[in-house]
Motif scaffolding. Sequence first.
Motif, PDB file in Angstrom:
ATOM      1  N   UNK A   1     -55.324  -6.691  68.892  1.00 51.23           N
ATOM      2  CA  UNK A   1     -55.616  -6.972  67.665  1.00 51.23           C
ATOM      3  C   UNK A   1     -54.254  -6.686  66.734  1.00 51.23           C
ATOM      4  N   UNK A   2     -54.116  -5.360  66.851  1.00 46.75           N
ATOM      5  CA  UNK A   2     -52.879  -4.846  66.258  1.00 46.75           C
ATOM      6  C   UNK A   2     -51.820  -5.358  66.828  1.00 46.75           C
ATOM      7  N   UNK A   3     -51.520  -5.475  68.091  1.00 43.81           N
ATOM      8  CA  UNK A   3     -50.253  -6.037  68.548  1.00 43.81           C
ATOM      9  C   UNK A   3     -50.161  -7.388  68.108  1.00 43.81           C
ATOM     10  N   UNK A   4     -51.072  -8.400  68.151  1.00 43.55           N
ATOM     11  CA  UNK A   4     -50.935  -9.612  67.436  1.00 43.55           C
ATOM     12  C   UNK A   4     -50.547  -9.673  66.211  1.00 43.55           C
ATOM     13  N   UNK A   5     -50.913  -8.713  65.414  1.00 45.95           N
ATOM     14  CA  UNK A   5     -50.495  -8.357  64.011  1.00 45.95           C
ATOM     15  C   UNK A   5     -49.066  -8.225  63.875  1.00 45.95           C
ATOM     16  N   UNK A   6     -48.610  -7.365  64.726  1.00 42.74           N
ATOM     17  CA  UNK A   6     -47.365  -6.577  64.952  1.00 42.74           C
ATOM     18  C   UNK A   6     -46.392  -7.676  65.112  1.00 42.74           C
ATOM     19  N   UNK A   7     -46.762  -8.566  66.134  1.00 45.08           N
ATOM     20  CA  UNK A   7     -45.806  -9.746  66.659  1.00 45.08           C
ATOM     21  C   UNK A   7     -45.962 -10.900  65.825  1.00 45.08           C
ATOM     22  N   UNK A   8     -47.045 -11.294  65.433  1.00 42.25           N
ATOM     23  CA  UNK A   8     -47.276 -12.661  64.953  1.00 42.25           C
ATOM     24  C   UNK A   8     -47.506 -12.873  63.404  1.00 42.25           C
ATOM     25  N   UNK A   9     -48.071 -11.800  62.683  1.00 42.89           N
ATOM     26  CA  UNK A   9     -48.346 -11.874  61.179  1.00 42.89           C
ATOM     27  C   UNK A   9     -47.062 -11.828  60.485  1.00 42.89           C
ATOM     28  N   UNK A  10     -46.933 -12.506  59.750  1.00 39.65           N
ATOM     29  CA  UNK A  10     -45.767 -12.491  58.724  1.00 39.65           C
ATOM     30  C   UNK A  10     -45.885 -11.434  57.778  1.00 39.65           C
ATOM     31  N   UNK A  11     -44.718 -11.056  57.111  1.00 37.20           N
ATOM     32  CA  UNK A  11     -44.738  -9.835  56.120  1.00 37.20           C
ATOM     33  C   UNK A  11     -45.315 -10.606  54.833  1.00 37.20           C
ATOM     34  N   UNK A  12     -45.858  -9.730  54.070  1.00 37.11           N
ATOM     35  CA  UNK A  12     -46.444 -10.224  52.656  1.00 37.11           C
ATOM     36  C   UNK A  12     -45.488 -11.004  51.877  1.00 37.11           C
ATOM     37  N   UNK A  13     -44.076 -10.723  51.733  1.00 33.77           N
ATOM     38  CA  UNK A  13     -43.240 -11.613  50.996  1.00 33.77           C
ATOM     39  C   UNK A  13     -43.018 -12.894  51.810  1.00 33.77           C
ATOM     40  N   UNK A  14     -43.242 -12.950  52.971  1.00 37.50           N
ATOM     41  CA  UNK A  14     -42.804 -14.266  53.608  1.00 37.50           C
ATOM     42  C   UNK A  14     -44.216 -15.161  53.499  1.00 37.50           C
ATOM     43  N   UNK A  15     -45.277 -14.476  53.482  1.00 39.18           N
ATOM     44  CA  UNK A  15     -46.680 -15.203  53.278  1.00 39.18           C
ATOM     45  C   UNK A  15     -46.650 -15.832  51.738  1.00 39.18           C
ATOM     46  N   UNK A  16     -46.443 -14.893  50.865  1.00 38.31           N
ATOM     47  CA  UNK A  16     -46.222 -15.632  49.584  1.00 38.31           C
ATOM     48  C   UNK A  16     -45.371 -16.670  49.499  1.00 38.31           C
ATOM     49  N   UNK A  17     -44.144 -16.438  49.885  1.00 37.40           N
ATOM     50  CA  UNK A  17     -43.137 -17.308  49.818  1.00 37.40           C
ATOM     51  C   UNK A  17     -43.855 -18.955  50.534  1.00 37.40           C
ATOM     52  N   UNK A  18     -44.378 -18.705  51.882  1.00 32.84           N
ATOM     53  CA  UNK A  18     -44.967 -19.919  52.518  1.00 32.84           C
ATOM     54  C   UNK A  18     -46.097 -20.522  51.742  1.00 32.84           C
ATOM     55  N   UNK A  19     -46.841 -19.695  51.140  1.00 29.50           N
ATOM     56  CA  UNK A  19     -47.999 -20.212  50.326  1.00 29.50           C
ATOM     57  C   UNK A  19     -47.469 -21.098  49.210  1.00 29.50           C
TER      58      UNK A  19
END
Lengths: 397, 235
Positions: free
Chosen positions: A181-199
Amino acid sequence: MISLAGRDILHSWSKYVFTGVGLGLLIGVTLSMAGIYRGMVDDAQVLLRNSGADIWVVQQETLGPYAEPSSLRDDVYRSVLGLPGVADAANVTYLNMQIRHDERDVRVMAVGFEPGQPGEPPFLSAGRHIARNHYEVVADARTGFRLGERIRIRRQDHTVVGLTRRMVSSSGDPMVFLPLKDAQEAQFLKDNDAIVNERARTAANPALNRPGVPGLLDAIQASQTTSRSANAVLVRVASGWDSEQVAEGIRRWKHLEAFTRVQMEEILVSKLIETSARQIGTFLVILAIVSAAIVSFIIYTMTLGKIRELAVLKLIGTRNRTIAGMILQESLGLGLIGFVIGKTVATLWAPYFPKYVLLLPGDAIRGLVAVMLVCALASLVAIRAALKVDPATAIGG
Amino acid sequence: MATPAIEVAGLRKRYGEGEAAVDALKGVDMIIHPGEVVGLIGPSGSGKSTLLKCLGAVIEPSAGRMALAGQTIFDERWKIRDLRALRRDSIGFVFQAPYLIPFLDVTDNVALLPMLAGKPNHEARRQAMELLEALDVGHRAKASPSELSGGEQQRVAIARALVNRPPVILADEPTAPLDSERALNVIRILNRMAGQYQTAIIVVTHDEKIIPTFQRLYHIRDGRTFEEAGEGRSA
């Protein structure tokens, strides 16, 4: 008959030893280059061996997960588990990254795995296996990480709970194992700024933010921030089953790419490091030519320095083959001295290379044969010069 | 009368062809018997070295006849196929400088020839030691040539020339680098060895002080030899 070459080498041992040291350093470099190539092959094989998998299931029409990027949904493994001949199947992620440590960047391959499943490090040299679902790692000793140390991977701090050895990627980077799960987050989870922009982008899209459809926007935004992917599914084949047979079933029924160990080794060894191997091969050829030229020049110069003795030897009835044999043996002697020095220095400096250098006895034997051949060829020019010496030059006038 | 060690008749040597041809030897006649030490003197360019090279089977004469110990080795062409073996077994060489092989000790410098002829190492070394003792350098048997004096080196060179008991020894200015005393000593040794082993020795020299010591003396001038009729010559 006494050995004229042996006597000459013993008489001028310092000249031979110093020349041999120069040649030996060149041979040492050549052996090290071969060792670097062997190390690359071994790194690739270690990567496959340590994964504990028989089959690698990856995205269709890719050579993933090591040679090309591959992305699968992380529930694919469940359907793979249902196929005949599959004993175990587990998600795994691989991510090359840099980790800051002691004021320097350490290049590592972060491996996400599920404890007890394929992909787990097979042994530890210190500490324990990962016992929690988050924020613990097992690292290869070459990372320089110490037990109990905290290292930062992307946004999270992790504690080093175990150390292992010879766990490297195909490019020789040491591995860091962390919970999937940590590895998935490290690789696939976007950073907070990118998430805010995408939303914001999604909310501004009237097709996705329709009035009167409650929950649609939230559902879309939630799906955009998911990290439910893996790079590959590692499969262990049940006993009595043929890997290729099981892989064929996965390709046919799951529309995924599946590589057996033999195929993956082919990808890693023959394709991934092919350019490097050719590079090293070219360098080895150049080194062999340079060595031949140097030995040839040295033997030729040494022969020219003995013209008068050779003329006397020929005058008093020494056969051409005895003289040719003497020069050939001296050349081979020089090669032998150079090889012993070269092998010694290659063995001594191998541990100081940043990447693994594997010096195989077979390569050393092949190297010795090559050195002897090169020296034999290099002596031809000197032999030709010696045979052309006129015995009459020993008589004045 | 015993068979001559060297018999040369009408020996000619021409270098080059056509207008550029040079006749270095224009008809050399020479007979030397076993045990004789004969001097060969002449000015520079007279053909001394050419004659020595022809006698030493190093260069091929253009015409004439040569015989060694009764065996014709040249009669308008070489009569011997293996000139290398002929030089090794039948002709000894002593040079202006000793030209000992620097990477062999004194014994092996001398023993090398019998070894090249196929004798076992121990037998070749025994033979070499015998000669070195006879030439008073036995005590330097294990020394390297560079550790010997000039006179000692020349004696070792003489031992090397004698070791295969050749019927002929060709000595090219063997006393040139030596002072008078050592030069006369070398000639005395050559005379002694010639008598002891019944070897004919031709000494090419410019050295005035040793000329009176030769039993016979050949002059060479413009490619032709003349024997000096002298009485009372002795070693």
